[in-house]
Design a protein around this motif. Structure first.
Motif, PDB file in Angstrom:
ATOM      1  N   TRP A 166       0.813  -1.364   0.091  1.00 51.44           N
ATOM      2  CA  TRP A 166       0.179  -0.013  -0.050  1.00 51.44           C
ATOM      3  C   TRP A 166       0.984   1.298   0.021  1.00 51.44           C
ATOM      4  O   TRP A 166       0.589   2.346  -0.651  1.00 51.44           O
ATOM      5  CB  TRP A 166      -0.768   0.018   1.236  1.00 51.44           C
ATOM      6  CG  TRP A 166      -1.844   1.358   1.442  1.00 51.44           C
ATOM      7  CD1 TRP A 166      -2.674   1.566   0.751  1.00 51.44           C
ATOM      8  CD2 TRP A 166      -1.446   2.394   2.317  1.00 51.44           C
ATOM      9  NE1 TRP A 166      -3.526   2.770   1.234  1.00 51.44           N
ATOM     10  CE2 TRP A 166      -2.339   3.381   2.182  1.00 51.44           C
ATOM     11  CE3 TRP A 166      -0.161   2.734   3.111  1.00 51.44           C
ATOM     12  CZ2 TRP A 166      -2.328   4.630   2.713  1.00 51.44           C
ATOM     13  CZ3 TRP A 166      -0.383   3.729   3.705  1.00 51.44           C
ATOM     14  CH2 TRP A 166      -1.450   4.725   3.674  1.00 51.44           C
ATOM     15  N   VAL A 167       1.899   1.201   0.842  1.00 55.58           N
ATOM     16  CA  VAL A 167       2.832   2.265   0.718  1.00 55.58           C
ATOM     17  C   VAL A 167       3.368   2.678  -0.662  1.00 55.58           C
ATOM     18  O   VAL A 167       3.396   3.914  -1.107  1.00 55.58           O
ATOM     19  CB  VAL A 167       3.913   2.390   1.830  1.00 55.58           C
ATOM     20  CG1 VAL A 167       5.129   3.450   1.728  1.00 55.58           C
ATOM     21  CG2 VAL A 167       3.387   2.079   3.313  1.00 55.58           C
ATOM     22  N   ASP A 168       3.840   1.701  -1.277  1.00 56.78           N
ATOM     23  CA  ASP A 168       4.574   2.092  -2.737  1.00 56.78           C
ATOM     24  C   ASP A 168       4.016   0.856  -3.695  1.00 56.78           C
ATOM     25  O   ASP A 168       4.895  -0.025  -4.151  1.00 56.78           O
ATOM     26  CB  ASP A 168       6.019   2.210  -2.378  1.00 56.78           C
ATOM     27  CG  ASP A 168       6.443   2.846  -3.754  1.00 56.78           C
ATOM     28  OD1 ASP A 168       5.896   2.997  -4.895  1.00 56.78           O
ATOM     29  OD2 ASP A 168       7.735   3.475  -3.515  1.00 56.78           O
ATOM     30  N   PRO A 169       2.902   0.934  -3.943  1.00 53.92           N
ATOM     31  CA  PRO A 169       2.463  -0.064  -5.102  1.00 53.92           C
ATOM     32  C   PRO A 169       3.123  -0.062  -6.464  1.00 53.92           C
ATOM     33  O   PRO A 169       3.216  -0.952  -7.258  1.00 53.92           O
ATOM     34  CB  PRO A 169       0.620   0.207  -5.411  1.00 53.92           C
ATOM     35  CG  PRO A 169       0.413   1.603  -4.692  1.00 53.92           C
ATOM     36  CD  PRO A 169       1.671   1.944  -3.646  1.00 53.92           C
ATOM     37  N   GLU A 170       3.474   1.314  -6.808  1.00 51.42           N
ATOM     38  CA  GLU A 170       4.342   1.210  -8.108  1.00 51.42           C
ATOM     39  C   GLU A 170       5.503   0.710  -8.240  1.00 51.42           C
ATOM     40  O   GLU A 170       5.874  -0.093  -8.973  1.00 51.42           O
ATOM     41  CB  GLU A 170       4.327   2.855  -8.378  1.00 51.42           C
ATOM     42  CG  GLU A 170       3.043   3.592  -8.975  1.00 51.42           C
ATOM     43  CD  GLU A 170       2.047   3.963  -7.837  1.00 51.42           C
ATOM     44  OE1 GLU A 170       2.736   4.204  -6.730  1.00 51.42           O
ATOM     45  OE2 GLU A 170       1.116   4.437  -8.387  1.00 51.42           O
TER      46      GLU A 170
END
Ligand code: BDR
Length: 305
Positions: A166-170
């Motif tokens: 969730w913090v960094d899906p990319e």
């Protein structure tokens, strides 16, 4: 010498135990720090202090990304305490971080240990994604990436998403599509097999070693939070992942599957697993693990000094 690893960490509570396990079970070449659990400076300090406490002052700490590639995130002091270590007012560490940036260190070590280096990624995947974007050939040099992240049925941060994804899906999407040999240990699996129940917690509390004292102090808030969420004890996703990376025979069931990451709106950070098609599989997903072996190994390490 043991297997060569880098641990990528947003150091708070269970991350410190993952650091401890990796220092005892692997040849730990360095810890790289990334934005995630609590404020960045506390994470760095937690990591430096933990390594000193564990007698590993020689393990270098490299500073990485201070934010995800895109988007906003929130830290989770309610899970780990404001400073990330259950608000333990520990002494100021003497150790300092390296000058070399985490992304450069990951790339350098992947060249120095071409075909040998393994990455234990127990945090948002920003650093590894940035390393890949800088030099995509890293995917051919890293032997294995173990990822703690993702949820396929119940997220711990939103109904769909686990915290790290969730913090960094990319970043998660970039890493999963990069061609690394990836094994994912999803949230649900850690909730089932990575729990330190009350009986085990009491054993640790009464053990009377320096390491058992560390464990209890650093994970007290995590335990309260985990229990408030309906678990029978503290949940240890990061240390379980490191243990499974070390002892592959403790993975009882896993499947090679196609995993994608949602980057939009309410489902942002969700892990999309194609359970039926065998095409374009990009990750091994752990589904069952041996929780007893994990707990026994942890108890044995905590009793060592
Ligand atoms: C993950 O998020 C963090 O809070 C933990 O350290 C773990 O890596 C669990 O969702």
């Amino acid at each position: 010498m043991g297997r060569k690893v880098i641990l990528d960490s947003d150091t708070a509570s269970d991350d410190t135990i993952a650091i401890l396990l990796s220092s005892r079970l692997f040849d730990l070449l360095g810890v790289t720090i990334v934005a995630g659990n609590v404020d960045y400076d506390s994470q760095v300090k937690n990591c430096l202090f933990s390594l000193e406490y564990f007698g590993c002052s020689d393990v270098p700490v490299f500073l990485g990304s201070k934010r995800p590639i895109m988007g906003q995130w929130r830290t989770v002091p309610e899970v780990h305490g404001k400073n990330g270590l259950g608000d333990w007012d520990y002494p100021e560490p003497k150790k300092i971080p390296e000058k070399e940036d985490a992304v450069d260190a990951i790339l350098r070590l992947s060249r120095e240990y071409d075909g040998e280096l393994e990455v234990l990624a127990i945090s948002p995947l920003t650093n590894l994604a940035l390393a890949y974007l800088k030099d995509p050939s890293i995917a051919t040099r890293v032997k294995k990436v173990w990822i703690m992240g993702g949820a396929f049925s119940r997220g711990n941060t939103t109904p769909f998403a686990e915290f790290n994804f969730w913090v960094d899906p990319e970043a998660a999407k970039i890493v999963l599509d990069a061609g690394f040999d990836v094994t994912i240990v999803p949230w649900e699996v850690t909730e089932e097999y990575g729990v330190i129940d009350t009986e085990t917690w009491k054993k640790i509390e009464t053990m009377g070693t320096k390491l058992s004292e560390f464990f209890v102090r650093a994970n007290r808030t995590l335990r309260d939070f985990s229990i408030s969420q309906g678990n029978p004890g503290s949940v240890h996703p990061d240390s379980l992942t490191v243990y499974l990376a070390y002892d592959n025979s403790s993975v009882i069931e896993s499947r090679r599957l196609r995993v994608d990451i949602e980057t939009c709106s309410k489902t942002r950070g969700g892990m999309i697993v194609d359970w039926y098609s065998k095409e374009n599989a990009n990750a091994e997903v752990v589904l069952k693990a041996d929780g007893k072996k994990f707990r026994d190994a942890l108890l044995s390490i905590l009793s060592s000094f």
